[in-house]
Design a protein around this motif. Structure first.
Motif, short mmCIF file in Angstrom:
data_model
loop_
_atom_site.label_atom_id
_atom_site.label_comp_id
_atom_site.label_asym_id
_atom_site.label_seq_id
_atom_site.Cartn_x
_atom_site.Cartn_y
_atom_site.Cartn_z
N PRO A 121 0.80 -1.22 0.00
CA PRO A 121 0.00 0.00 0.00
C PRO A 121 0.83 1.28 0.00
O PRO A 121 0.48 2.26 -0.67
CB PRO A 121 -0.81 -0.13 1.30
N LEU A 122 1.97 1.27 0.74
CA LEU A 122 2.84 2.46 0.72
C LEU A 122 3.34 2.74 -0.69
O LEU A 122 3.39 3.89 -1.14
CB LEU A 122 4.02 2.26 1.68
N GLY A 123 3.72 1.67 -1.40
CA GLY A 123 4.19 1.83 -2.77
C GLY A 123 3.10 2.30 -3.71
O GLY A 123 3.34 3.11 -4.62
N LEU A 124 1.89 1.80 -3.51
CA LEU A 124 0.76 2.22 -4.35
C LEU A 124 0.44 3.70 -4.12
O LEU A 124 0.20 4.45 -5.07
CB LEU A 124 -0.46 1.36 -4.03
N TYR A 125 0.45 4.12 -2.86
CA TYR A 125 0.19 5.52 -2.56
C TYR A 125 1.33 6.41 -3.06
O TYR A 125 1.10 7.53 -3.51
CB TYR A 125 0.00 5.73 -1.06
N GLY A 126 2.57 5.90 -2.95
CA GLY A 126 3.73 6.70 -3.35
C GLY A 126 3.98 6.71 -4.85
O GLY A 126 4.78 7.51 -5.34
N GLY A 127 3.34 5.79 -5.57
CA GLY A 127 3.48 5.78 -7.02
C GLY A 127 4.63 4.94 -7.55
O GLY A 127 4.82 4.86 -8.77
N PHE A 128 5.42 4.31 -6.67
CA PHE A 128 6.51 3.48 -7.17
C PHE A 128 6.12 2.00 -7.30
O PHE A 128 6.92 1.17 -7.71
CB PHE A 128 7.79 3.64 -6.33
N ILE A 129 4.89 1.65 -6.92
CA ILE A 129 4.30 0.35 -7.22
C ILE A 129 3.03 0.60 -8.01
O ILE A 129 2.20 1.44 -7.63
CB ILE A 129 3.99 -0.46 -5.94
N LEU A 130 2.88 -0.12 -9.10
CA LEU A 130 1.75 0.11 -10.00
C LEU A 130 0.56 -0.76 -9.61
O LEU A 130 0.73 -1.95 -9.28
CB LEU A 130 2.15 -0.19 -11.44
N PRO A 131 -0.66 -0.20 -9.66
CA PRO A 131 -1.86 -1.01 -9.39
C PRO A 131 -2.20 -1.87 -10.59
O PRO A 131 -1.70 -1.68 -11.70
CB PRO A 131 -2.94 0.05 -9.14
N GLY A 132 -3.08 -2.84 -10.35
CA GLY A 132 -3.55 -3.68 -11.44
C GLY A 132 -4.91 -3.23 -11.94
O GLY A 132 -5.23 -2.04 -11.92
N ALA A 133 -5.71 -4.20 -12.36
CA ALA A 133 -7.04 -3.89 -12.91
C ALA A 133 -7.92 -3.24 -11.86
O ALA A 133 -7.87 -3.57 -10.67
CB ALA A 133 -7.69 -5.16 -13.44
N ASN A 134 -8.77 -2.31 -12.31
CA ASN A 134 -9.68 -1.59 -11.42
C ASN A 134 -10.88 -2.47 -11.07
O ASN A 134 -11.99 -2.30 -11.58
CB ASN A 134 -10.12 -0.29 -12.08
N ASP A 135 -10.61 -3.46 -10.19
CA ASP A 135 -11.63 -4.45 -9.83
C ASP A 135 -11.34 -4.91 -8.41
O ASP A 135 -10.24 -5.42 -8.14
CB ASP A 135 -11.57 -5.62 -10.81
N PRO A 136 -12.27 -4.76 -7.47
CA PRO A 136 -11.99 -5.13 -6.07
C PRO A 136 -11.75 -6.62 -5.87
O PRO A 136 -11.22 -7.02 -4.84
CB PRO A 136 -13.25 -4.66 -5.32
N THR A 137 -12.13 -7.46 -6.83
CA THR A 137 -11.91 -8.90 -6.70
C THR A 137 -10.65 -9.37 -7.43
O THR A 137 -10.32 -10.54 -7.39
CB THR A 137 -13.12 -9.68 -7.26
N ALA A 138 -9.96 -8.45 -8.13
CA ALA A 138 -8.78 -8.82 -8.91
C ALA A 138 -7.53 -8.77 -8.05
O ALA A 138 -7.41 -7.97 -7.12
CB ALA A 138 -8.62 -7.90 -10.11
N SER A 139 -6.58 -9.64 -8.36
CA SER A 139 -5.28 -9.63 -7.69
C SER A 139 -4.32 -8.72 -8.45
O SER A 139 -4.28 -8.73 -9.68
CB SER A 139 -4.71 -11.05 -7.64
N TRP A 140 -3.53 -7.95 -7.72
CA TRP A 140 -2.53 -7.07 -8.32
C TRP A 140 -1.12 -7.65 -8.19
O TRP A 140 -0.13 -6.93 -8.25
CB TRP A 140 -2.58 -5.68 -7.67
N PHE A 141 -1.04 -8.96 -7.99
CA PHE A 141 0.27 -9.60 -7.78
C PHE A 141 1.24 -9.31 -8.92
O PHE A 141 2.41 -8.97 -8.70
CB PHE A 141 0.08 -11.11 -7.62
N ALA A 142 0.78 -9.45 -10.16
CA ALA A 142 1.67 -9.35 -11.32
C ALA A 142 2.37 -8.00 -11.39
O ALA A 142 3.54 -7.91 -11.79
CB ALA A 142 0.89 -9.61 -12.62
N THR A 143 1.67 -6.92 -11.03
CA THR A 143 2.29 -5.59 -11.09
C THR A 143 3.07 -5.26 -9.82
O THR A 143 4.14 -4.67 -9.87
CB THR A 143 1.21 -4.52 -11.34
N MET A 144 2.54 -5.66 -8.67
CA MET A 144 3.21 -5.33 -7.41
C MET A 144 4.51 -6.09 -7.22
O MET A 144 5.46 -5.59 -6.63
CB MET A 144 2.25 -5.61 -6.24
N ILE A 145 4.58 -7.33 -7.76
CA ILE A 145 5.78 -8.14 -7.57
C ILE A 145 6.99 -7.55 -8.27
O ILE A 145 8.14 -7.81 -7.89
CB ILE A 145 5.54 -9.59 -8.04
#
Length: 577
Positions: free
Chosen positions: A247-271
């Motif tokens: 979450p810190l990376g998502l808020y800071g912009g250095f980790i990218l979010p995935g699909a705009n879907d609350p049931t989707a996993s963002w593993f592929a982008t966060m990893i």
């Protein structure tokens, strides 16, 4: 003991068939969570149970204890074939190059690397088992199980039923889950408000961060085996990585979010960002542990008074042949300069000796650390050459893994009186079977490594580690974004510190640095289930110790084997269909 009652045809065939059956389990588990399980006791349970049934039906003579040891030696060497590179350097090289090796070349390479480990182990046997006997906990446990089975036949049959029953249950659930009736994966039930770089976007759900429970009985079985310390460390690592840093990376912009879907996993982008601190923690911890253990390593004498001159000549000839084979394979298959290929052999021998000593004392093979040391040495001898880096390290890691497995078999054989030459023959057969089956299963499961690996379906943490180290040695740390470099340096310091504290105060007072690092490179859902399994196993061992001693291992092994085989079968049907 009659030699025919050791190296019998039925013992070799039983071991080869069990090895062919269990090898896909370790390939599957290695690509899922980067771990494998030792199949020696599972092989003993199955083979002794089946031959006991044949004996009661008067279809064969009862299985002898020496035959049981030959069977488990063959099966374990086949299933241990993943140490030859199938779930780490080989897929990492395929991701960098874009293509898998052809089947014939892959089988030949995996066999050559593992074959070298067999002869290294025979050289080390005298110093580590005969003259200066080390505990080798896995080998000792196998010997004790073997002796107990031939004393208490009823108990063996009961454990076999437990193993088969838990395996059938896990296989059925996995088949349903990967088909038309997927099981629910409940999230932890929270949402984080979007702000900063994500301002205006929907809230971040627990499932976006992979914080859900994976309904995998295989993971629960692994958790019961690894113990509560590793399980809680995985939970802690998952919370740090996926609930804090993510979450810190998502808020800071250095980790990218995935699909705009609350049931989707963002593993592929966060990893893509989280693997840097995760890998740094893994590498720093394993290398620090290796340096600490090096102080206890001494050169093993290779002369065994119990061997005649013919056995000694055979041992020397086998080592020379295996060395020549692995050098030739590097030059022909990977176009590596013959001098660089030749240098990998003494490096592999020295590092295999280190690994053997560590396995003898702790029961834990430091194959990851051995591979990293060899990658660093290859980075010096062949800077900028990713192929030479990965393949040279593969030689050391593969030889160390197979030699450690055979030394455990030698320990069991020494306890029950099995001739070492007979076990070497069984090991060679097992390596041949494992190379064939393991390579073909891997190629069918992962036909496109570049797009299939380091994903939520196939996290492949070992592949990620080898790939990242090769890229870092090639490009240098300067190529990393500042945030990732900072996280890498902090994680490196944490890995070193935790390992030093563990060495000083004992493992029970300090979290496992290796488990913390692993939790950062696999989905949090896997870590949560592994932790749950470890807690169940711990509770059973504490409150029902006799029940746990009799049936916990058999139940956990059944869950691992059943789901792995079902997962492999479902995945192969998907590829072929």
């Amino acid at each position: 003991m009659d030699t025919q009652r050791q190296l019998s045809t039925r013992a070799l065939i039983s071991g080869a068939l069990l090895g062919a059956l269990l090898t896909p389990c370790n390939v599957y588990a290695g690509l899922k969570i980067g771990w494998s399980f030792n199949v020696s006791i599972v092989a003993l349970l199955i083979t002794s149970g089946l031959w006991a049934v044949f004996a009661r039906l008067r279809l064969s003579a009862p299985l002898a204890i020496g035959e049981g040891n030959i069977t488990q030696t063959t099966a374990s060497s086949a299933a241990n074939i993943i140490s030859g590179g199938l779930v780490a350097p080989i897929p990492a090289l395929a991701m960098l190059s874009g293509d898998n090796l052809p089947a014939g070349e892959l089988i030949a390479w995996v066999f050559a690397v593992s074959f070298l480990g067999i002869w290294v182990a025979w050289y080390l046997r005298a110093g580590l088992i005969v003259r200066t006997p080390l505990p080798f906990p896995t080998g000792r446990a196998t010997a004790e199980t073997l002796q107990e089975m031939f004393r208490h036949g009823h108990e063996t049959r009961l454990r076999l039923r437990i193993l088969l029953g838990s395996g059938a249950l896990a296989a059925a659930i996995k088949w349903l889950d990967s088909g038309r009736w997927p099981l629910p994966r409940p999230g932890l039930g929270f949402e984080l408000p979007a702000s900063g770089a994500l301002a205006g976007a929907p809230a971040i759900s627990a499932k976006n961060l992979t914080l859900s429970l994976d309904p995998s009985l295989m993971l629960a079985g692994f958790g019961a085996i690894i113990g509560v310390r590793a399980g809680l460390s995985l939970l802690l690592g998952a919370l740090i990585a996926w609930a804090l840093l993510g979450p810190l990376g998502l808020y800071g912009g250095f980790i990218l979010p995935g699909a705009n879907d609350p049931t989707a996993s963002w593993f592929a982008t966060m990893i893509e960002w989280l693997l840097w601190p995760g890998v740094a923690l893994l590498v720093a911890a394993t290398l620090t542990r290796l340096v600490i253990q090096l102080r206890a390593v001494h050169n093993a004498r290779t002369k065994d008074a119990s061997e005649d001159d013919g056995a000694i000549r055979m041992r020397r000839f086998g080592l020379a042949l295996a060395s020549a084979l692995v050098v030739l394979a590097q030059t022909l298959l990977f176009d590596i300069h013959w001098l660089l290929a030749l240098l990998t052999v003494p490096i592999a021998f020295v590092l295999a000796m280190v690994a053997a000593r560590v396995v003898g004392e702790t029961g834990i093979p430091p194959i990851g650390a051995i591979g990293k040391v060899s990658q660093l040495s290859s980075g010096i001898t062949a800077p900028g050459d990713q192929t030479a880096n990965l393949i040279g390290a593969n030689v050391a890691g593969g030889a160390a893994g197979q030699s450690a497995d055979l030394l455990n078999d030698f320990k069991a054989g020494h306890a029950v009186g099995t001739a070492p030459g007979h076990q070497v023959i069984a090991q060679c057969l097992g390596v041949a079977v494992g190379s064939l089956v393991g390579s073909l299963v891997y190629l069918q499961l992962i036909p496109d490594p570049a797009t299939m690996l380091i994903t939520e379906q196939w996290p492949a943490p070992a592949v990620a580690t080898w790939k990242v180290v090769a890229e870092t040695l090639d490009q240098g740390l300067a190529a990393l974004p500042p945030s990732a470099l900072t996280a890498l340096l902090v994680a490196t310091g944490c890995g070193i510190t935790l390992t030093l504290l563990e060495s000083r105060y004992g493992p029970h007072r300090v979290p496992s640095a290796a488990a913390l690092g692993l939790a950062m490179v696999i989905p949090a859902s896997l870590s949560l289930t592994l932790c749950l399994g470890s807690l169940v196993g711990h509770a059973l061992a504490r409150y029902r110790p006799r029940l746990a001693e009799r049936f916990l291992l058999a139940t956990a092994a059944g869950l691992i084997a059943g789901e792995s085989l079902s997962g492999v079968g479902r995945a192969l049907l998907g590829v072929l269909g």
